[in-house]
Design an enzyme around this catalytic site. Structure first.
Site, PDB file in Angstrom:
ATOM      1  N   LYS A  93       0.814  -1.223   0.000  1.00  0.00           N
ATOM      2  CA  LYS A  93       0.000   0.000   0.000  1.00  0.00           C
ATOM      3  C   LYS A  93       0.849   1.275   0.000  1.00  0.00           C
ATOM      4  CE  LYS A  93      -4.141  -1.899   2.205  1.00  0.00           C
ATOM      5  NZ  LYS A  93      -5.107  -1.758   3.307  1.00  0.00           N
ATOM      6  N   ALA A 131       0.831   0.169  12.488  1.00  0.00           N
ATOM      7  CA  ALA A 131       1.279   1.445  11.936  1.00  0.00           C
ATOM      8  C   ALA A 131       1.486   1.365  10.418  1.00  0.00           C
ATOM      9  CB  ALA A 131       2.573   1.889  12.618  1.00  0.00           C
ATOM     10  N   GLY A 132       0.897   0.346   9.776  1.00  0.00           N
ATOM     11  CA  GLY A 132       1.025   0.189   8.332  1.00  0.00           C
ATOM     12  C   GLY A 132      -0.065   0.930   7.579  1.00  0.00           C
ATOM     13  N   GLY A 133      -0.340   0.464   6.365  1.00  0.00           N
ATOM     14  CA  GLY A 133      -1.297   1.146   5.505  1.00  0.00           C
ATOM     15  C   GLY A 133      -2.697   1.230   6.081  1.00  0.00           C
ATOM     16  N   ALA A 134      -3.190   0.135   6.680  1.00  0.00           N
ATOM     17  CA  ALA A 134      -4.535   0.150   7.266  1.00  0.00           C
ATOM     18  C   ALA A 134      -4.587   1.088   8.468  1.00  0.00           C
ATOM     19  CB  ALA A 134      -4.946  -1.263   7.683  1.00  0.00           C
TER      20      ALA A 134
END
Length: 262
Positions: free
Chosen positions: A70, A125-128
């Site tokens: 992402k 703490a990623g795309g989602a």
């Protein structure tokens, strides 16, 4: 479905995505909407990512993007929507332009629940997590991030604060908040004592009823499950691609009728 010279190519780009329901959702929708298109899953290993994705962007009309691409896909695109640029993550592409319909899905679903969310605790703490953080921030919530890698959590906090939102990295959940969000692939990562407040938001949709949601429901929290987010973001993507979409209930009913949801 009748495939001919004019059939447009759509698909989902990700890694280890054999579980994905996106082809079922979109191919059903294309048929119902009378759109001459096909939607495929592209399960791409990272060593072949650049070669394959660059080619797909040249021949395809539109795509969805999932873990772990992402953020990585942004340099290959020719433009971003306002939300995608602010968030720094893309989950929908149309003619090489990036959008974030996870953000649109979370924001609209939270509004439909009718709960006032003033503080939110987000795991991941990623795309989602980025999409959820910005969606909840736009609704007036302060954001608190817990992540295994503190540096990545701090990057997300910095991104939020630079855009005028309140955000902070935390190590524990020994404070009050209204919403708790699992944006990690592992619902069992959320400690029991952290499942509290008014609303639980889950991005995982296989299984549909995760351990996190079971505990949240037992504690009296309202829930937004991963299937609701998946379907809503897919239909928001269709609106970008075609200016129209089916409704959530029709798609969810189809998935249950085909026994694709468990």
């Amino acid at each position: 479905m009748f495939i001919d010279y004019s059939t447009k190519l759509f698909g989902i780009i990700g890694k280890k995505i054999s579980y994905t329901l996106s082809p079922a959702i979109h191919n059903y929708s294309f048929e119902k909407l009378g759109i001459n298109a096909v939607y495929l899953a592209f399960d791409i290993e990272e060593e072949k990512y650049d070669l394959i994705v660059k080619g797909l962007l040249e021949v395809g009309e539109g795509f969805n993007v999932t873990i772990p691409y992402k953020e990585k896909i942004i340099p290959l695109l020719e433009g971003l929507s306002k939300e995608a640029e602010e968030i720094g993550a893309v989950n929908t592409i149309f003619k090489k332009k990036g959008f974030n319909t996870d953000y649109l899905a979370v924001k609209s679903l939270v509004l439909e629940k009718g709960e006032k969310i003033e503080k939110s605790l987000i795991f991941g703490a990623g795309g989602a997590a980025k999409a959820a953080s910005f969606a909840l921030s736009s609704l007036g919530s302060e954001i608190f991030i817990i992540n295994r890698t503190r540096d990545k959590a701090q990057e997300l906090v910095n991104r939020l604060t630079e855009r005028g939102y309140y955000a902070k990295v935390v190590e524990s959940c020994n404070f009050s908040y209204d919403a708790v969000v699992n944006s990690t692939p592992n619902p069992s990562y959320i400690p029991d004592e952290c499942i509290k407040g008014k609303l639980a938001i889950e991005f995982v949709y296989s299984p549909l009823i995760t351990e996190f949601l079971i505990k949240a429901s037992k504690k009296g929290l309202r829930v937004i499950n991963g299937l609701e987010i998946l379907v809503r973001q897919a239909l928001e993507a269709q609106k970008i691609w075609f200016g129209k979409s089916l409704n959530d209930k029709e798609v969810v009913d189809f998935l249950y009728a085909r026994k694709l949801v468990r």
